[in-house]
Design a protein around this motif. Structure first.
Motif, mmCIF file in Angstrom:
data_model
loop_
_atom_site.group_PDB
_atom_site.id
_atom_site.type_symbol
_atom_site.label_atom_id
_atom_site.label_comp_id
_atom_site.label_asym_id
_atom_site.label_seq_id
_atom_site.Cartn_x
_atom_site.Cartn_y
_atom_site.Cartn_z
ATOM 1 N N VAL A 1 0.859 -1.191 0.000
ATOM 2 C CA VAL A 1 0.000 0.000 0.000
ATOM 3 C C VAL A 1 0.890 1.234 0.000
ATOM 4 O O VAL A 1 2.085 1.161 0.293
ATOM 5 C CB VAL A 1 -0.966 0.009 1.209
ATOM 6 C CG1 VAL A 1 -1.874 -1.214 1.155
ATOM 7 C CG2 VAL A 1 -0.212 0.064 2.531
ATOM 8 N N GLU B 1 -7.319 5.325 0.558
ATOM 9 C CA GLU B 1 -6.475 4.637 1.541
ATOM 10 C C GLU B 1 -6.600 5.301 2.908
ATOM 11 O O GLU B 1 -6.759 4.636 3.933
ATOM 12 C CB GLU B 1 -5.008 4.646 1.109
ATOM 13 C CG GLU B 1 -4.602 3.472 0.254
ATOM 14 C CD GLU B 1 -3.098 3.236 0.247
ATOM 15 O OE1 GLU B 1 -2.382 3.819 1.100
ATOM 16 O OE2 GLU B 1 -2.635 2.466 -0.605
ATOM 17 N N TRP C 1 -11.047 0.276 0.734
ATOM 18 C CA TRP C 1 -9.884 -0.340 0.082
ATOM 19 C C TRP C 1 -10.215 -0.758 -1.348
ATOM 20 O O TRP C 1 -9.383 -0.632 -2.258
ATOM 21 C CB TRP C 1 -9.403 -1.540 0.884
ATOM 22 C CG TRP C 1 -8.547 -1.179 2.060
ATOM 23 C CD1 TRP C 1 -8.855 -1.336 3.381
ATOM 24 C CD2 TRP C 1 -7.248 -0.575 2.021
ATOM 25 N NE1 TRP C 1 -7.835 -0.859 4.165
ATOM 26 C CE2 TRP C 1 -6.829 -0.397 3.355
ATOM 27 C CE3 TRP C 1 -6.402 -0.169 0.992
ATOM 28 C CZ2 TRP C 1 -5.600 0.169 3.691
ATOM 29 C CZ3 TRP C 1 -5.172 0.398 1.312
ATOM 30 C CH2 TRP C 1 -4.780 0.557 2.642
ATOM 31 N N SER D 1 -10.181 2.280 -3.431
ATOM 32 C CA SER D 1 -8.795 2.662 -3.635
ATOM 33 C C SER D 1 -8.172 1.812 -4.743
ATOM 34 O O SER D 1 -7.471 2.334 -5.633
ATOM 35 C CB SER D 1 -8.017 2.480 -2.329
ATOM 36 O OG SER D 1 -6.674 2.893 -2.462
ATOM 37 N N ALA D 2 -8.451 0.509 -4.699
ATOM 38 C CA ALA D 2 -7.925 -0.404 -5.716
ATOM 39 C C ALA D 2 -8.488 -0.095 -7.104
ATOM 40 O O ALA D 2 -7.789 -0.236 -8.109
ATOM 41 C CB ALA D 2 -8.257 -1.846 -5.331
ATOM 42 N N ARG E 1 -4.192 -3.666 -2.098
ATOM 43 C CA ARG E 1 -5.429 -3.041 -1.633
ATOM 44 C C ARG E 1 -6.589 -4.033 -1.674
ATOM 45 O O ARG E 1 -7.429 -4.071 -0.758
ATOM 46 C CB ARG E 1 -5.737 -1.820 -2.506
ATOM 47 C CG ARG E 1 -4.803 -0.643 -2.261
ATOM 48 C CD ARG E 1 -4.938 0.444 -3.318
ATOM 49 N NE ARG E 1 -4.250 1.682 -2.916
ATOM 50 C CZ ARG E 1 -4.095 2.747 -3.701
ATOM 51 N NH1 ARG E 1 -4.595 2.729 -4.933
ATOM 52 N NH2 ARG E 1 -3.476 3.821 -3.253
#
Length: 317
Positions: free
Chosen positions: A83, A221, A240, A243-244, A274
């Motif tokens: 991360v 994140e 998450w 975020s990914a 992530r």
């Protein structure tokens, strides 16, 4: 198609937690590997985690260059992970927590307005100016998250559990709203850029989009870590995954621009890390379908066949 480097795109992959061990000797790097497998919520995750951790330690001790790789399936206190946020709390005793929280509120407001300025400049055709605003905003967002963590650290030192929970509640809400606001602006700029440029064209507009994907992914994140502090595992898993989604989109843009090798792998690793974390958190929230979905999506970026075999075997028929 010509190769486009991450450096040429003006990106820096600062703060990746893999790099946190790079200043140590090879022996020290190998000793520091800990994927936090024992904290994982199921036998499937623990088994996959332990296998990966064992491989990491073996390759580290066998390889003269030291640590190569990272914990795929991992617990919340694992290292190294791919991360992009390395949490380093700081605190200035000259400031009160009340003052810090006022500054945090002001910075959240300011960061929202940065998004408006970026869109305004992009719509005027000033992508380069928009990038400059983005660079400053990224630094300010990192400072905001550090400040939030510093307040939490003070409450932890004083063992004020209710204060910790209350602070994370506030920060999770603020960070989530900020990430969503930037995400909405990014979607609009994606559509505008698609009308005027080809994905394979290299220019300021593509640099801006790539940096936006990186930035919005980082904001999610920060949001995910805030929900983890709150112990809202489901919301953390969703953050998450969002975020990914941004780093996955960033990867696709880089592929379209001809990026390859290490420049591409680091963002594929980021996306996978992530998603694996999202999968673990969804399992902790007793959301098996969400957990399986995140783990499945991670396979496109960093496969873990043992985990998928176990998860498939555990699926209801």
């Amino acid at each position: 198609m010509r190769y486009v480097s991450v450096r040429r795109l003006g990106l820096m992959f600062a703060g990746i937690c893999i790099g946190a061990l790079s200043s140590l000797s090879i022996a020290e790097q190998c000793a520091q590997i800990d994927c936090d497998c024992s904290s994982l919520p199921s036998a499937a995750f623990e088994a996959a985690c332990k296998l990966n951790e064992s491989r990491l330690k073996k390759s580290c001790s066998d390889d003269s260059v030291g640590l190569v790789g990272w914990c795929t399936v991992h617990g919340l206190d694992a290292k190294p992970v791919a991360v992009s946020t390395k949490r380093k709390p700081y605190y200035s005793p000259s400031q009160s927590i009340k003052t810090d929280n006022k500054q945090i509120e002001a910075e959240l407001w300011s960061l929202r307005h940065d998004a408006d300025f970026v869109v305004s400049e992009a719509q005027k055709g000033n992508a380069s100016k928009a990038i400059n605003i983005l660079k400053i905003s990224q630094k300010n967002a990192r400072s905001l998250f550090d400040k939030q963590n510093s307040v939490i650290q003070v409450w932890q030192d004083k063992q004020k559990q209710r204060r910790i929970v209350s602070a994370w509640d506030d920060y999770a809400e603020g960070n989530s709203e900020l990430a969503a606001y930037w995400s909405d602006k990014l979607l609009g700029l994606e559509a505008e850029t698609a009308k005027t440029t080809e994905l394979s064209e290299f220019g300021a507009e593509q640099k801006m989009l790539v940096r936006l994907y990186l930035y919005v992914g980082q904001l999610y994140e920060y949001t995910a870590f805030s929900y983890e502090g709150q112990k809202d595992w489901e919301s953390a898993a969703k953050a998450w995954s969002l975020s990914a989604r941004n780093s996955a989109q960033l990867t696709q843009v880089l592929i379209g621009l001809g990026a390859e090798g290490k420049a591409l792998v680091r963002y594929q690793d980021l996306t996978a890390a992530r998603l694996y974390r999202a999968s673990v958190l969804a399992s902790m929230a007793d959301k098996p379908e969400m957990s399986y979905q995140a783990a499945s999506e991670a396979q496109a970026f960093k496969p873990d066949q043992l985990l998928m075999d176990i998860l498939n075997a555990d699926l209801p028929s």
